[in-house]
Design a protein around this motif. Structure first.
Motif, PDB file in Angstrom:
ATOM      1  N   GLN A 105       0.781  -1.338   0.139  1.00 54.72           N
ATOM      2  CA  GLN A 105      -0.083   0.059  -0.194  1.00 54.72           C
ATOM      3  C   GLN A 105       0.934   1.246   0.002  1.00 54.72           C
ATOM      4  O   GLN A 105       0.498   2.241  -0.657  1.00 54.72           O
ATOM      5  N   ALA A 123       0.881   4.229  -3.095  1.00 52.35           N
ATOM      6  CA  ALA A 123       0.586   5.617  -2.668  1.00 52.35           C
ATOM      7  C   ALA A 123       1.925   6.467  -3.066  1.00 52.35           C
ATOM      8  O   ALA A 123       1.584   7.697  -2.896  1.00 52.35           O
ATOM      9  N   THR A 126     -11.572   4.055  13.540  1.00 52.36           N
ATOM     10  CA  THR A 126     -10.399   4.449  14.378  1.00 52.36           C
ATOM     11  C   THR A 126     -10.805   5.096  15.510  1.00 52.36           C
ATOM     12  O   THR A 126     -11.811   5.935  15.426  1.00 52.36           O
ATOM     13  N   ASP A 152      -7.092  -3.293   6.136  1.00 50.96           N
ATOM     14  CA  ASP A 152      -7.607  -2.209   7.017  1.00 50.96           C
ATOM     15  C   ASP A 152      -6.494  -1.651   7.887  1.00 50.96           C
ATOM     16  O   ASP A 152      -6.342  -0.272   7.873  1.00 50.96           O
ATOM     17  N   ALA A 191      -4.160   0.320   6.045  1.00 50.79           N
ATOM     18  CA  ALA A 191      -4.652   1.408   5.322  1.00 50.79           C
ATOM     19  C   ALA A 191      -4.759   2.709   6.432  1.00 50.79           C
ATOM     20  O   ALA A 191      -4.529   3.818   6.040  1.00 50.79           O
ATOM     21  N   SER A 192      -5.117   2.037   7.684  1.00 48.17           N
ATOM     22  CA  SER A 192      -5.376   3.043   8.871  1.00 48.17           C
ATOM     23  C   SER A 192      -3.989   3.682   9.183  1.00 48.17           C
ATOM     24  O   SER A 192      -3.923   4.720   9.390  1.00 48.17           O
ATOM     25  N   LEU A 250      -1.164   4.239   7.384  1.00 49.19           N
ATOM     26  CA  LEU A 250      -0.827   5.210   6.133  1.00 49.19           C
ATOM     27  C   LEU A 250      -1.786   6.182   5.892  1.00 49.19           C
ATOM     28  O   LEU A 250      -1.201   7.378   6.049  1.00 49.19           O
ATOM     29  N   ARG A 251      -2.925   6.351   6.388  1.00 51.17           N
ATOM     30  CA  ARG A 251      -3.809   7.343   6.440  1.00 51.17           C
ATOM     31  C   ARG A 251      -3.616   8.165   7.767  1.00 51.17           C
ATOM     32  O   ARG A 251      -3.436   9.522   7.603  1.00 51.17           O
ATOM     33  N   GLU A 252      -2.980   7.492   8.651  1.00 51.60           N
ATOM     34  CA  GLU A 252      -2.483   8.405   9.963  1.00 51.60           C
ATOM     35  C   GLU A 252      -1.219   9.173   9.742  1.00 51.60           C
ATOM     36  O   GLU A 252      -1.121  10.153  10.399  1.00 51.60           O
ATOM     37  N   GLU A 282      -0.689  10.634   7.236  1.00 49.32           N
ATOM     38  CA  GLU A 282      -1.016  11.919   6.552  1.00 49.32           C
ATOM     39  C   GLU A 282      -1.881  12.841   7.184  1.00 49.32           C
ATOM     40  O   GLU A 282      -1.566  14.238   7.307  1.00 49.32           O
ATOM     41  N   GLU A 283      -2.832  12.299   8.239  1.00 48.31           N
ATOM     42  CA  GLU A 283      -3.731  13.100   9.100  1.00 48.31           C
ATOM     43  C   GLU A 283      -3.077  13.406  10.411  1.00 48.31           C
ATOM     44  O   GLU A 283      -3.392  14.526  10.676  1.00 48.31           O
ATOM     45  N   ARG A 288      -3.758  12.175  13.442  1.00 49.74           N
ATOM     46  CA  ARG A 288      -4.938  12.546  14.314  1.00 49.74           C
ATOM     47  C   ARG A 288      -4.536  11.921  15.704  1.00 49.74           C
ATOM     48  O   ARG A 288      -5.167  12.088  16.554  1.00 49.74           O
TER      49      ARG A 288
END
Length: 235
Positions: free
Chosen positions: A19, A23, A174, A188, A191-192, A194-196, A198-199, A201
């Motif tokens: 992933q 990306a 999450t 998932d 993915a969570s 890699l999203r973190e 960027e974000e 949070r």
């Protein structure tokens, strides 16, 4: 971004690597077994024992962030993989000035975690599998978390629920500390993380993650995650 992925040859680590490359990131896949990860464009393989400080230091040189999906087997003996790898990784990151760290842990490390409407899990699977068979493993996970929390790094301790295989990324949720659900697909989970990246949070807190779109068949889960994996995984 140039990302070091520890445990890149493992079940979650492979998803993380794939992933991250999809990306557009560069990946340093860290594995202790020669030949366990095939080289590809934008992918560098680093052979290193994650508990060896010198090897870890060399593996992460020149990277921007570190993701760890290291795992260990259940054992009656004391498990030290998580604590030792966390000590080596955080020490090397400090020396290199790398701040961002995401590490896979488990919802089990939260003492009061009990998913709602999960009677069989809470009263049968959890006491037998997690609290008994997996006791030494989860004790080491808690030591790992303690090591990481004591650092000045921008860490996120990622706490999935029961892991299972699924071919694609689905809907996931999450939450701070731990998430209210029994299962997490490895796709998932990757993915969570890699999203973190960027974000941001969940910096310097725990991030629970559960899959909400699909659920595994319990019988197949026990076969694939227990019997089959144990019989096909080399020591």
């Amino acid at each position: 971004m140039r990302i070091a992925v520890f445990g890149a040859a493992g079940l979650t680590g492979r998803h993380l690597t794939d992933q991250a490359l999809s990306a557009g990131h560069e990946v340093v896949a860290v594995t202790r077994r020669v030949g366990s990860v095939a080289e590809r464009p934008c992918l560098t393989v680093a052979v290193a024992d994650a508990t060896d400080p010198a090897a870890v230091d060399a593996a992460i040189a020149g990277t921007d962030t570190v993701l760890s999906a290291l795992g260990a087997r259940f054992s009656k003996e004391t498990v030290t993989t998580y604590w030792a790898s966390a000590t080596a990784i955080t020490g090397a990151m400090t020396r290199h000035g790398i701040k961002r760290l995401l590490v896979v842990s488990s919802s089990i490390t939260e003492p009061n975690w009990r998913p709602t409407r999960a009677h069989f899990f809470n009263h049968v699977l959890d006491p037998l599998v997690n609290r008994r068979l997996g006791r030494t493993l989860h004790e080491d996970m808690r030591r790992m978390e303690a090591v990481i929390r004591q650092t000045d790094l921008d860490w996120t301790l990622v706490r999935p629920s029961g892991l299972f295989e699924h071919p694609v990324v689905t809907d996931f949720h999450t939450a701070d500390t731990s998430a209210d659900g029994v299962f997490t697909a490895r796709t998932d989970l990757a993915a969570s993380m890699l999203r973190e990246l960027e974000e941001r949070r969940y910096v310097r807190v725990h991030m629970g993650v559960i899959t909400t779109a699909v659920k595994p068949n319990i019988a197949k889960l026990i076969w694939h995650e227990g019997v089959k994996k144990k019989s096909t995984t080399r020591p």
